[in-house]
Structure formats: structure tokens, C-alpha cells
Enzyme design. Sequence first.
Site, short mmCIF file in Angstrom:
data_model
loop_
_atom_site.label_atom_id
_atom_site.label_comp_id
_atom_site.label_asym_id
_atom_site.label_seq_id
_atom_site.Cartn_x
_atom_site.Cartn_y
_atom_site.Cartn_z
CG ASN A 22 -0.48 -0.10 2.50
OD1 ASN A 22 0.64 -0.55 2.68
ND2 ASN A 22 -1.25 0.32 3.49
CD GLU A 81 4.48 -0.69 12.93
OE1 GLU A 81 3.25 -0.52 12.99
OE2 GLU A 81 5.25 -0.27 13.81
CB CYS A 135 -2.39 -0.26 8.45
SG CYS A 135 -1.31 1.14 8.66
P1 NAP Z 1 0.92 -9.12 3.04
O1 NAP Z 1 0.16 -9.92 2.09
O2 NAP Z 1 1.05 -9.59 4.44
O3 NAP Z 1 2.38 -8.90 2.37
C1 NAP Z 1 3.33 -8.06 2.96
C2 NAP Z 1 4.73 -8.49 2.52
O4 NAP Z 1 5.01 -9.76 3.09
C3 NAP Z 1 4.87 -8.66 1.01
O5 NAP Z 1 6.16 -8.24 0.62
C4 NAP Z 1 4.72 -10.15 0.85
O6 NAP Z 1 5.32 -10.66 -0.32
C5 NAP Z 1 5.47 -10.64 2.08
N1 NAP Z 1 5.17 -12.03 2.47
C6 NAP Z 1 4.08 -12.77 2.17
N2 NAP Z 1 4.20 -14.01 2.71
C7 NAP Z 1 5.40 -14.04 3.35
C8 NAP Z 1 6.10 -15.02 4.10
N3 NAP Z 1 5.58 -16.22 4.29
N4 NAP Z 1 7.29 -14.69 4.62
C9 NAP Z 1 7.82 -13.47 4.45
N5 NAP Z 1 7.21 -12.49 3.73
C10 NAP Z 1 6.01 -12.78 3.20
O7 NAP Z 1 0.32 -7.62 3.14
P2 NAP Z 1 -0.15 -6.65 1.97
O8 NAP Z 1 -1.44 -7.15 1.42
O9 NAP Z 1 0.96 -6.36 1.05
O10 NAP Z 1 -0.42 -5.28 2.80
C11 NAP Z 1 -1.61 -5.00 3.45
C12 NAP Z 1 -1.51 -5.31 4.93
O11 NAP Z 1 -0.45 -4.58 5.51
C13 NAP Z 1 -2.77 -4.89 5.69
O12 NAP Z 1 -3.12 -5.89 6.60
C14 NAP Z 1 -2.34 -3.61 6.40
O13 NAP Z 1 -3.07 -3.31 7.56
C15 NAP Z 1 -0.90 -3.90 6.70
N6 NAP Z 1 -0.17 -2.65 6.91
C16 NAP Z 1 0.14 -2.31 8.20
C17 NAP Z 1 0.78 -1.11 8.46
C18 NAP Z 1 1.12 -0.69 9.87
O14 NAP Z 1 1.80 0.31 10.04
N7 NAP Z 1 0.68 -1.42 10.88
C19 NAP Z 1 1.12 -0.25 7.39
C20 NAP Z 1 0.79 -0.65 6.08
C21 NAP Z 1 0.15 -1.86 5.85
P3 NAP Z 1 4.43 -10.98 -1.61
O15 NAP Z 1 3.86 -9.68 -2.06
O16 NAP Z 1 5.42 -11.56 -2.53
O17 NAP Z 1 3.36 -11.96 -1.17
#
Ligand code: NAP
Length: 504
Positions: free
Chosen positions: A176, A272, A306
Site C-alpha cells: 500500500n 507492523e 492500515c
Molecule cells: P501481506 O500480504 O502480508 O504482504 C506483505 C509483505 O510480506 C509482502 O512483501 C509479501 O510478499 C510478504 N510475504 C508474504 N508471505 C510471506 C512469508 N511467508 N514470509 C515473508 N514475507 C512474506 O500484506 P499486503 O497485502 O501487502 O499489505 C496489506 C496489509 O499490511 C494490511 O493488513 C495492512 O493493515 C498492513 N499494513 C500495516 C501497516 C502498519 O503500520 N501497521 C502499514 C501498512 C500496511 P508478496 O507480495 O510476494 O506476497
Amino acid sequence: MANGDLDLELSSAFDGIYDTQNGIAVFKMLIDGNWRSSERGELLDVHTPIDGSIVAKAQMATVSDVVSATKAAKENRGINELPGRERIEIFERTVALMEKHRDEFVRVLQIEAGKTKSDAKGEFDAAVQRLRLSRQEAERFWGEVIPGEWNYSTKEKMAVIIREPVGVVAAIIPFNYPLFIAAAKIVPALLAGNSVVIKPSSSNPISAILLTRVLENAGVPKGSMNLITGRGEESGDALVKSENVDMINFTGSTPVGKRISQMAVMKRLHLELGGKAYALVLEDADLDLAAAKCVHGSLKFAGQRCDAVSAILATEPIAETLSVKIVTEVDKWKLGDPRDPSVTIGPVISLRAAASINDLVKDAVTNGAQLLRGGKFQSTYFEPTVLDYVPPHAKIAREEVFGPVISIIRCKDEQEALNFARQSNFGLESCVFTRDFSRMWRVARALECGEVTINDYPSHGVGYFPFGGIKQSGLGREGIGYSIEEMTNLKTIVFNLAPGKREI
Ligand code: NAP
């Protein structure tokens, strides 16, 4: 950017980090100072959410590529050997280079993330501002001296407490904020003297790849900064398990965060994760302000934040008036192609994301919620949606939506709203609208989350104020100085001030 034009148009500063195949840029990875292809030669397609077309390709890193990247980071601690002043100069040059390539970064953010120009510019500006502020904060990390004289056993001792880099930081980035979150992790890590391996999201890795080239050109020593791309399940897992990695700095969803915390044995973790920000609108609130802020907080970047306002807990006496005002505000937003300057809400990241938002909306309606606006989608374009009378047992009342949906949950009073919010598994953000100071304080203290915003929607912005979650929203705190602190270890050096006295 004209409609139909989805060419990345990169300048010569980015030569060498990609090849062109059939008119499409195929980006490489930076491992040990060399831009190279993955060992297996397999590629992943980068689709734009604007029309689903492939706009670039990136490498699919293998486990062996990850081993090479983490080994390079472990063996090349050149960044830590530089005096702090030189590290700061690297980041001053990085800011200058980013500014020089501003239009390219903004364009790439629009294409790979489907952002409106204003959202893309906002993200770019936040990344640059974060760099500037981190650089200032780095100069404040001095350590401290603790005289032992107030305690019998340490009376003739003194301790110097210093901060040392943790070693190798693996930075894993969500889709995002692909540029801002990359900058917010890499910059404090390198400033603190760590070497880094970054893994951007497979959905939109390009802006992080460009940032890596800019850091390289600004003078980050060879091997101290490495970049791999590829699917989380393969390259992400290998990164998290690697014995060369000392810390995982992850931003992403709660399920992936949980998986990482199980795999990363004995590593420093900064997680996060997902959130479910409730907005409590109490009966003495300024309802025009509450409606405008809640709608902005929900719909900005199609709700893919988020810290997005994810449900409004409206107290009974004002719920009806607030609901009408919310619909009036939502009608001001225009859904469409984010390249059209009049559009304020663009697509969500993928067809899969749109389908899962749709499932949550349907479930709410089936359970009795009233659909006041929207509720439909075409490919990745999801209409701004308002649901009223959302029952507490509907999935949308509890789960993260990550889409442009406003759920109004009607509560009898402040206490009922608080009880509902406190039962959440998430604990990232919340906000409250009231004019009463003692209520602001009471509610802010009672809410179980990392940050409470009063009379505005939650927004992490550049991280000027620290943020982070409790419960299933994560571990650790982001923030200008806080991020540097998270990526260092304290070392205590104790001096015996009376070595002549030999009694034990
Ligand atoms: P995601 O699906 O969890 O992916 C995040 C990152 O993790 C991507 O680079 C992904 O790679 C990688 N990943 C996936 N499976 C993994 C594994 N088994 N081991 C290590 N890395 C792995 O999240 P998203 O859909 O990109 O982002 C949205 C989420 O992020 C929402 O839940 C949002 O709330 C959260 N977020 C939180 C914050 C905060 O500050 N708390 C800020 C921004 C976003 P791939 O893309 O290759 O799968």
C-alpha cells in the site's frame, strides 16, 4: 500522464537495473553490489491495478538468491565503518537524487499502485520528508552514562551505555505504501549502521527498486544494501529463516506477521500489522467535522490503509443525523481511472482484493445491514460504499476491510461503543469525536490500541509521532527516532573506577 499511457519512462539514471523484453522492463535484483537476474531465471508479472495490464516484470528470487543476498549483507558492513557524518551525507545526496527523479517516482507509484496523482505525490513527499527527519534524529543518538554511586555493589563503578547496530535487517514491504514504507525502514537501518536486505511486495516492487538504485548512486557501500524480489512464500520465508539475518522489520497483514513470528527464531522482530480503526462519534461531537473526517479517513487511497477508519461507532442520539451527513460527504468522491485529475478514488490493488471486499459487504447485508451507497464493483474499481445498522456479529464489524467501505454500527452510548471497540483483536488505531475534554481523556485511556486520535482521522503520515500496534496489530514502534532505536542494541560497558582495591 495521458489516458492509455502506462509506459514507465525511466531516465538513464536507472540504466542497468532492468533489461527490456518485448517492450516491457524486466527489473533485476541488487545482490552484493551487482544488479543481476534470479538464479532460476523465473520472472513475476507486475500488473497495474488501473487496467490489469502487465507494466513490468521482476525476478523471482530463489532460496539460493536469498542466501547470496543475506551473506553479502552479513559480510559487507561497510556502512557501519563509515563515520556517522558520512552516512548522513549519503542521505543528503539521496534526498537530492530523489527530488531530481520526483516525476519518475510519482509516475511509477501511480502506475504500479493505482494511486491518484495527489496520493502518489503525497507518498513521495512523505518519503523525502522521512529521510530528512531521520537524518536529523540520527545525530541525537549519543548513549548515556550511569554513575554507580547510588548502589552498594556498584559504588565504585560507572557504566557507559551505547547503541550498536543489530547487524543485518531484513525489511519486508507491503503493497500500500511501496516507496514510503521502504524508505522508512531502509533509511533508519542504514543510518544506525545496519546492512539491509529489502523485499518489496510482489504486487508493486518498482518504486523500491528505483529507491535502491538512488541509494546506490548516493554512495551506500557495496553489499550493505541488497534487494530481492519474489513471492513471499518462497523468498520471504527464506529471508525470515536465514541465519545471516539478525532482525525482521516487517509491515503487512496479521496472518503473515504471525507466520513470520513463528519462523524467525531468536531474531529481533518489528511487526507492523493489520488494523481495525474504530471512530467513536459521541453525542456532543461536531457532526460536520466527524462526517467529513471519517469519510476522508475511510476512502483515502480506496481505504487501503492500515490506519483507515474501518467502522464508525455512532451513539444513538446522533446516529441518524451522522448517517445522512456521511452519505452527503461520500457523494463528493469520484471513482475512476486515477490518471483522470478529477478522480479522487482509484482502483484497489487486485481482482482478488475487490472480491474479498465484496464478500464482506454481502455478508453484512445478509446479516441485516442497510446498504446506503455503492456495494458494486467492476474489475478492480469498487464503489465507495456506506453500510448502516451493521450488526455486531457481521464479519465486517470485526475484520480488516482494506477497501472503500464505511460501516456504521449504532451503539446505545459511550460505554457500549467502548465495550465494542475494546473487544477487537486488533489494536493499532482508533479515533474519537467529542467536544468534552474529560471524555477525550477517558475514552483515549480506555481504548486498547497504540494510537488514539481526537477529533481527526488516524494517519501515520511521515511517522513524526510514533505509531505501532498492540494485540494482533504488531510489536514495536515506528517513528523518526523510534525506528532507529528499534534497529539498535544497547551495550553496557562497565568501568571499575577503583581497580587498586582488590577485595572481592
Ligand atoms: P501481506 O500480504 O502480508 O504482504 C506483505 C509483505 O510480506 C509482502 O512483501 C509479501 O510478499 C510478504 N510475504 C508474504 N508471505 C510471506 C512469508 N511467508 N514470509 C515473508 N514475507 C512474506 O500484506 P499486503 O497485502 O501487502 O499489505 C496489506 C496489509 O499490511 C494490511 O493488513 C495492512 O493493515 C498492513 N499494513 C500495516 C501497516 C502498519 O503500520 N501497521 C502499514 C501498512 C500496511 P508478496 O507480495 O510476494 O506476497
